[in-house]
Structure formats: C-alpha cells, structure tokens
Design a protein around this motif. Structure first.
Motif, short mmCIF file in Angstrom:
data_model
loop_
_atom_site.label_atom_id
_atom_site.label_comp_id
_atom_site.label_asym_id
_atom_site.label_seq_id
_atom_site.Cartn_x
_atom_site.Cartn_y
_atom_site.Cartn_z
N GLY A 144 34.69 27.59 46.61
CA GLY A 144 36.22 28.03 47.25
C GLY A 144 36.71 29.13 46.20
O GLY A 144 37.48 29.91 46.71
N ARG A 145 36.07 29.25 44.96
CA ARG A 145 36.81 30.15 44.05
C ARG A 145 35.86 31.40 43.75
O ARG A 145 36.01 31.76 42.79
N THR A 146 34.92 31.44 44.44
CA THR A 146 33.83 32.69 44.38
C THR A 146 34.59 33.90 44.20
O THR A 146 34.24 34.60 43.36
N TYR A 147 35.53 33.93 45.11
CA TYR A 147 36.36 35.39 44.99
C TYR A 147 37.17 35.66 43.82
O TYR A 147 37.24 36.53 43.38
N GLU A 148 37.19 34.49 43.09
CA GLU A 148 38.31 34.57 41.99
C GLU A 148 37.21 34.37 40.63
O GLU A 148 37.46 34.97 39.57
N TYR A 149 36.04 33.83 40.77
CA TYR A 149 35.32 33.63 39.65
C TYR A 149 34.02 34.84 39.33
O TYR A 149 33.69 34.82 38.31
N TYR B 158 46.81 42.97 42.98
CA TYR B 158 45.63 43.33 42.48
C TYR B 158 44.27 42.90 43.26
O TYR B 158 44.43 41.66 43.44
N PRO B 159 43.35 43.74 43.14
CA PRO B 159 41.98 43.16 43.78
C PRO B 159 41.57 41.88 42.97
O PRO B 159 41.84 41.75 41.66
N ALA B 160 40.92 41.03 43.85
CA ALA B 160 40.38 39.69 43.19
C ALA B 160 39.38 39.86 42.29
O ALA B 160 38.67 41.06 42.16
N SER B 161 39.04 39.06 41.40
CA SER B 161 37.87 39.24 40.27
C SER B 161 36.69 39.30 40.59
O SER B 161 35.80 40.24 40.03
N GLY B 162 36.37 39.01 42.05
CA GLY B 162 35.03 39.52 42.60
C GLY B 162 35.05 40.79 42.89
O GLY B 162 34.25 41.42 42.72
N ALA B 163 36.16 41.46 43.22
CA ALA B 163 36.09 42.95 43.42
C ALA B 163 36.16 43.67 42.27
O ALA B 163 35.38 44.61 42.16
N LEU B 164 36.72 43.14 41.10
CA LEU B 164 36.66 43.74 39.84
C LEU B 164 35.41 43.88 39.42
O LEU B 164 34.68 44.82 38.93
N SER C 46 44.90 33.24 33.19
CA SER C 46 43.71 34.06 33.83
C SER C 46 43.07 34.75 32.81
O SER C 46 43.82 34.86 31.63
N PRO C 47 41.79 35.28 32.72
CA PRO C 47 40.79 35.43 34.11
C PRO C 47 40.00 34.00 34.17
O PRO C 47 40.23 33.17 32.88
N ALA C 48 39.49 33.82 35.60
CA ALA C 48 38.56 32.60 35.57
C ALA C 48 37.20 33.30 35.46
O ALA C 48 37.03 34.29 36.14
N ILE C 49 36.36 32.74 34.59
CA ILE C 49 35.12 33.52 34.36
C ILE C 49 34.21 32.32 34.30
O ILE C 49 32.87 32.55 33.82
N ILE D 114 35.34 41.70 55.08
CA ILE D 114 36.52 41.50 54.19
C ILE D 114 36.26 40.01 53.75
O ILE D 114 36.68 39.20 54.34
N ALA D 115 35.78 39.94 52.42
CA ALA D 115 35.75 38.35 52.06
C ALA D 115 35.40 38.58 50.42
O ALA D 115 34.89 39.55 50.08
N GLY D 116 35.43 37.30 50.02
CA GLY D 116 35.10 37.18 48.27
C GLY D 116 33.93 36.48 48.04
O GLY D 116 33.46 36.40 46.92
#
Length: 743
Positions: A162-167, A114-120, A150-153, A524-526
């Motif tokens: 390093g987790r910007t794409y996930e946060y 699935y798309p990473a949280s930044g995308a969501l 998950s989720p990381a909020i 393409i980046a987070g």
C-alpha cells in the motif's frame, strides 16, 4: 565564538558535523569555497546540562511524549519550546487540531503538492532529491515546524504494498543514493528529517503486530543500507520506529535495532520517535532506545511515556539519569535546528511559484516511457483537429485521499487541465469519464482490508460511460486513455489484493483501442499493475505517478514533446504476481509471523538470478531519442580494498533530439564462493546529451561497495577475484562490460 574553532564534543561531532557541513557545494561557494564546521559543541552541551538540572521530573517526561497530535511538550519557564512535527511524504500536511484528526481550519496552511517518493526515485537524479528536500524544508519553516516525518525509505518487497508509492524503490543502493541528498536538502533549512520506518516495515497487512523474520545477511545487505547512509552520511537528526515486530520484539522497543545497531554501531545521537500508537511498554521502551512516544487513540497523559513513566520513576523502576539521557537528545536536536539558542533560523516560504517549479522539474523527469512503437509519441499535431481524453484519472486529484498524509494545496494540475494548457485552441478536446471509481459499499473505507477482504472494487463498466468513451474515441483523430490507480486505492494501512487494474479499466482500454488505433495509454499509479495485454495492443504506453501540483503540465509536455522523457522504473514490473519473489516463495503476507524466504533476492535480483522475464525490468525507460555506449573502461585492471574503481563510458545521442540517459552500473561475480544475486546496482549517473553529440560519463565505485556481509565474522567482506561491471540502461539492457580484479 569570536572566530575561535572549538573542538567538538563526541555528542555534537557524531550528530552534527559530517555531511551537512562539508557537502553543501552551493553554500561552500558563498563562503569563498571554505568549509566551516559550526561550533555546536561544549557551548551547547553545557547549556543542555544546565537546563536539565533545572527541570522537574514531570517537565522532563513531558518532553518524551506527544502533548498534541503533532508536538511534544516544552518547558515554557526555561525557554524550551514544543517540538513541532508535520507529516510530509507529498509536502507539508495541513494543520490539524491539537487533540484529534480533524482539520484545524486554517486559511494559511496551503502547501505545494510534491511528487510522491516513487516518482522522485524514477528520476534517478540525486540533484532532484536535493531539490525535493530543500524545497519541502523551506515550506516546513514557513509553517514553523521542526521535524518532517519523512522520508520513508523502506524497501519495496511486494508490488502489492500500500505504501509502494511512498517507499520509492526495491533497491538498497538507489534508495540510499536518493535518500541522502533529500535529507541534506531538508536539514539545510533548520528542519529535522525523521527517517522512517526503522526497519523491515515492508507490508501494511498485519503491520501492527506481524513479526518479521529476516536472516542477518539479508537484513544488512537489503533492508538497512539506506538507513545506515541516512545516519552516517546525511546525519539525519531523527529516526521513526516502525509498528511491526522484528525477531519477536516490537521495533519501538527493540534493543538490537535501536541500541546495538543504530546507536552503538552507527553512532546515531539523534532522537528516535515512535510511529503513532506503536509503543507497547514503558520502562522497556525507554531503556531499549526510544526517545519520543507519539500516537492518538487515548488522552496524551495516558501514553506509556507519560503518567506511567512518572509512576515508574517514582517507584524506582527506572532512574532519572536514564530519563535525562533522552531529554538531552531532544534538547540537542532542538539546538541543532535553531529552535533554541537565539540564532537566526531559516524563515522559509510556502506554495511559491518557485516551489511549484521544483515540483514540475521532478515530475517531468519522473515520467517513464514504456512503449513507443512507430514513434507514436510525441504527438504530431499536424492535421489533428480533435483529441479524445478518456478516463477518470484525467480529472482525478491525488493530493488528498486514502489513509495517510496528503497535502492541502491550491494547485493540482490534472492531466486534462495540462492538455488544455498546452494544446492549441484549434484542437477540440472530447472528454469522457469512461469508468467509475466504485467500491462495494459494505466495505468502503474499511482500512487494512484491501488485500484480503475488501473493499471490493466494482469492475463492471457503466454502459452509459462506456458508450460516451467509445463515441469520443470514434469521433476524434487521437485518443488518450488515462488509467491506473489513485490514492484512495493505493493507501497506507492497506495492501492491494492483486495486480489487476481496478474499475474495469482493461476492458475500457481494449474497447477504445478497437475503435481508434491511434490510442495512447497513460498509467497514473505508484505501484506496478498487470498490464501485459494493454502493452501488447497499444502503440504507446506512458507511466506517470502521483506527480504533484504540476503533474498535469509535466505530463502534457512529455506527450507533446516539449520534454523528452527520462524516467526509469525504480522497481520491477512483473508479468504476474507469482513471478515476484515474496509471492513466489509464498512468504507474503504471513499471519502473525512473516519470514522473508527470498533472502537477498529482492526485486530485480530475483528476476535476474532466476531468469524470470519481467513485464518491464528495473531501471527501464525509453526516450524520444536513442543512445549508444562506447569505449567503456576502468582506470586500472587491479584494485585494493580501499581503492575506488573509476569506470568511464562514452554516451552518444544517435537520434535527432536532445535527451537525458541514465547510465546504470551493475556488479557481478560469477565464480563467487557465496550466494549472490546475478548482479547488483552499484552506480548510476544521469546525463544530458545533445542530439548527435557525445558525453563521457564517469562513475566511481568504491571497492567496499562490492562487499557482502559475513555473518560469522560480523563484518563486511570484499571477496577477492574477478568482477564484471556491467553498464546499461536497465537491469536487462546491458550495453558494455568491464572486468576488474580485486586483490
């Protein structure tokens, strides 16, 4: 229960009722529009008490720590199963061995990426958040898992994280509005969400020990709202404690955070799980609110909440009643997700075409159009016989990679594959890798050191690869450069050194532009990069993400105009790193201690309040059509504290193609007696408007959303007076304003 409604006990009501019972409109319709509260009450409490009474001390403590990499101990003789967990920011992680990080080698654990949280977050669409949670929840159940880690909020405090794409986002309001439906969607499938990392976990540098110092108002207004909403609105069943310290105490044994705020103030009755190897004591950890210790580096019986806890209990250092309290919480959530109790549980499904389509829908709405001079996009294919596709990122796969949770998937459509799938066969694609993803061999894989010491990327372009790229661009009608980052470069355990594009990409892009002015650049980046020069020189600039199994198809559909882009940046892209608040205040990364010197002025709050021009502002994103806002108004002129302000605006599509726009509402109080940001996001709504048509958009803002946290009274206070509600398409593009009075 023979159709009788039993009064819920305090335990069950606080944990289990709420959002999950009364917010599922789809399920409600299936039940003839009646909402039934599940009777998960005295029946369960009595069963839990009976089970605990039959357990030995060793059996109880076996439930409080990992007995494998991703499970806790059960009690087979009493029918208590292991609590089975899975990582999942990008989808359900592959099965790994019980006692080490190596793959289990299954052939049936392929999942949807699935798309990473930044995308969501970039979709700005709460329905997509529910879709994400619901789809992942089904995959969790197909893998027989109980808890998704998950989720990381956490808030994106620095662009280098390093987790910007996930946060996902720098804004607490957007964070909570996306987190709540995701959690609900997940837990609708008899799966626990484990919301992480609680709290103030905003950097990877020194994350294991850094002591975070935040003033109370900033903590309450910026770093806690999403967690509070996860507990109070989404009824999350689990929270994960963070690695770092907060005000001198590790967060997995932090009495103020885990007991005073999480349980006493917010009424959380679920379980608190440690991050892996984030526990540092035995008795203190348990008394201060942690329920389950997870981790790796040593045998499971040597965990703080394993043999050490047995010894502490037998020595009278901790009571068995205290241990029982934590065991009962774990049993409570196991009953809630039907891992116990003999009730029908969601069976789930995994890696289905329906789930790939869920991933596609999110990806398609996440892509952000940053620049589009002279309508360079969508690509007009009349007369186009060849397209140069340039860049390692055209073929790079990101489902796996880096340090942290990836997904083992059978489908990951790359940008090059997406274009091949969508372009007419008559158009020739000339592919050139362009740049090599290279690191200093001495430091490659040295996790946690990207920020300060390495691994140093080798930014010098390979002459042969460069020549191939230039020739491809010269000999093609159109060129598309796929640049940016990847999940080996943006990774958990490492913050980035700086905002510069790695691997010599900026030089490559400039040289391609020099030989083919019809060059489109796709990042393409987070997380943000320093791309001002590239933005100036290219006619079209697109931002994509680590965008899931169908990312390449979604990207091709946007470039070719099948999909009109509607993504909006969930964070501010600065022109340079020193414009960003944590860096401007010289308060990142800290050494043993980090003080959040910027206070409440995080992200766009800093840029807008300090009048610093960003490269691209928070909430920014273009469309292939244009929109106009008209007739903005509030339903009243004056409001009381308990009222809801209803703001409406007509959104007209003034272009020639259908499109989605995000109406963003920011609140401002210029004459405030306290320090405030210039404006704060307090509402948003995404709406589809057909070409030439008009849509009335209504946004409800509870007056209480305008409150600030009063440190003296320890209460949320709405300052009376005049407020300006600003309606726009980013924090810097305000179209209309409405003034209201709060009495």
């Amino acid at each position: 229960m023979k159709n009788k409604i039993i009064t819920l006990s305090i335990f069950s009501m606080l944990l289990f009722k709420g959002y999950n019972a009364n917010s599922q409109t789809v399920k409600a319709k299936k039940q003839n529009k009646t909402t039934r509260v599940k009777s998960l009450s005295s029946e369960f409490d009595a069963k839990i008490d009976k089970l605990v009474a039959q357990m030995t001390l060793e059996e109880k403590i076996g439930m409080l720590h990992g007995n494998s990499m991703f499970s806790t101990g059960g009690v087979k003789r009493l029918g208590i199963p292991e609590l089975k967990m899975a990582d999942g920011p990008l989808g359900v992680r592959e099965e790994i061995s019980r006692d080490n990080w190596s793959a289990a080698g299954w052939d049936n654990d392929f999942a949807t990426y699935y798309p990473a949280s930044g995308a969501l977050a970039a979709t700005w669409n709460t329905k997509m958040a529910y879709t994400f949670g619901n789809s992942v929840g089904q995959e969790m159940r197909a893998r027989d898992k109980d808890m998704l880690l998950s989720p990381a909020i956490n808030i994106v405090r620095t662009p280098l994280g390093g987790r910007t794409y996930e946060y996902s986002t720098e804004d607490p309001f957007l964070n909570k509005k996306m987190a709540v439906p995701l959690i609900v969607g997940l837990q609708d499938n008899d799966v626990m969400a484990c919301v992480k990392h609680f709290a103030a976990n905003n950097q990877e540098t020194n994350r294991d020990f850094v002591d975070v110092q935040i003033d109370e108002r900033t903590l309450r207004e910026i770093y806690l709202p999403a967690f509070e909403a996860a507990v109070k609105e989404a009824k999350a069943y689990s929270i994960m404690g963070a690695y770092n310290k907060f005000r001198g105490e590790y967060l997995c044994e932090n009495d103020y955070m885990l007991n005073t705020i999480l349980r006493d103030e917010w009424g959380f009755k679920g379980v608190v799980v440690s991050d892996w190897a984030a526990v540092h004591s035995t008795v203190k950890t348990l008394k201060n609110g942690l329920d389950i210790e997870m981790g790796t580096p040593k045998p499971f019986n040597e965990f703080f909440l394993a043999d050490k806890l047995i010894a502490a209990a037998k020595a009278g250092e901790i009571s068995e009643a205290e241990i029982d309290k934590h065991v009962k919480r774990i049993l409570g959530v196991l009953f809630q997700v039907k891992a116990m109790g003999g009730k029908d549980r969601v069976k789930g499904s995994i890696a289905t075409e329906a789930h790939y389509q869920d991933a596609y829908k999110i990806a398609a709405e996440a892509i952000v159009l940053l620049k589009n001079d002279h309508n360079a996009l969508p690509l007009q294919l009349n007369g186009v016989k060849s397209i140069a596709v340039i860049g390692n990122n055209a073929t790079k796969k990101n489902a796996l990679g880096g340090f942290g949770a990836g997904v083992k998937t059978k489908r990951e459509i790359t940008p090059l594959e997406g274009l091949k799938n969508r372009l007419p066969s008559s158009i020739k694609i000339n592919y050139a890798e362009g740049y090599l993803e290279r690191y200093d061999k001495k430091n490659k894989g040295k996790l946690g050191d990207i920020t300060l010491n390495g691994p140093v990327t080798i930014d010098k372009l390979d002459p042969e690869k460069l020549e191939e790229a230039i020739n491809a661009a010269k000999n093609s009608d159109v060129a598309i450069v796929f640049a940016g980052s990847n999940r080996d470069y943006e990774t958990e355990a490492s913050d980035r050194r700086d905002l510069k594009l790695p691997f010599g990409q900026e030089e490559l892009i400039k040289k391609v532009l020099a030989v083919n002015p019809r060059t489109i650049v796709v990042m393409i980046a987070g997380a943000p990069f320093e791309i001002e020069e590239i933005s100036k020189e290219t006619k079209a600039l697109v931002w994509s993400w680590f965008n899931g199994s169908e990312g390449g198809n979604a990207l091709a559909d946007v470039l070719l105009g099948k999909v009109n882009p509607s993504g909006k940046l969930p964070w501010t892209m600065p022109r340079e790193i020193m414009d960003s608040p944590a860096h401007a205040t010289k308060s990142f990364p800290g050494d043993k201690t980090v003080t959040y010197a910027e206070g409440i002025l995080v992200g766009y709050r800093w840029f807008d309040t300090k009048n610093i021009a960003p490269m691209y502002p928070f909430g920014y994103g273009l469309s292939y059509t244009t929109f106009a806002f008209e007739n903005a108004k509030a339903d009243k002129k004056e409001y009381d504290n308990d009222d809801i302000i209803t703001v409406s605006v007509d959104v007209k599509n003034t272009g020639k193609v259908d499109g989605k726009e995000v109406v963003q509402l920011y609140a401002s109080k210029s004459d405030s007696k306290i320090q405030r940001a210039a404006q704060e996001l307090k509402g948003f709504k995404k709406v589809l408007v057909k070409a030439g048509e008009n849509q009335k958009v209504t946004i409800n803002v509870p007056v209480k959303e305008l409150a600030y946290y009063n440190v003296t009274s320890k209460k949320w206070v709405v300052e009376p007076g005049s407020y300006t509600l600003k309606l726009g398409t980013s924090s810097r593009d305000i179209k209309k304003e409405v003034v209201v009075l709060i009495k």
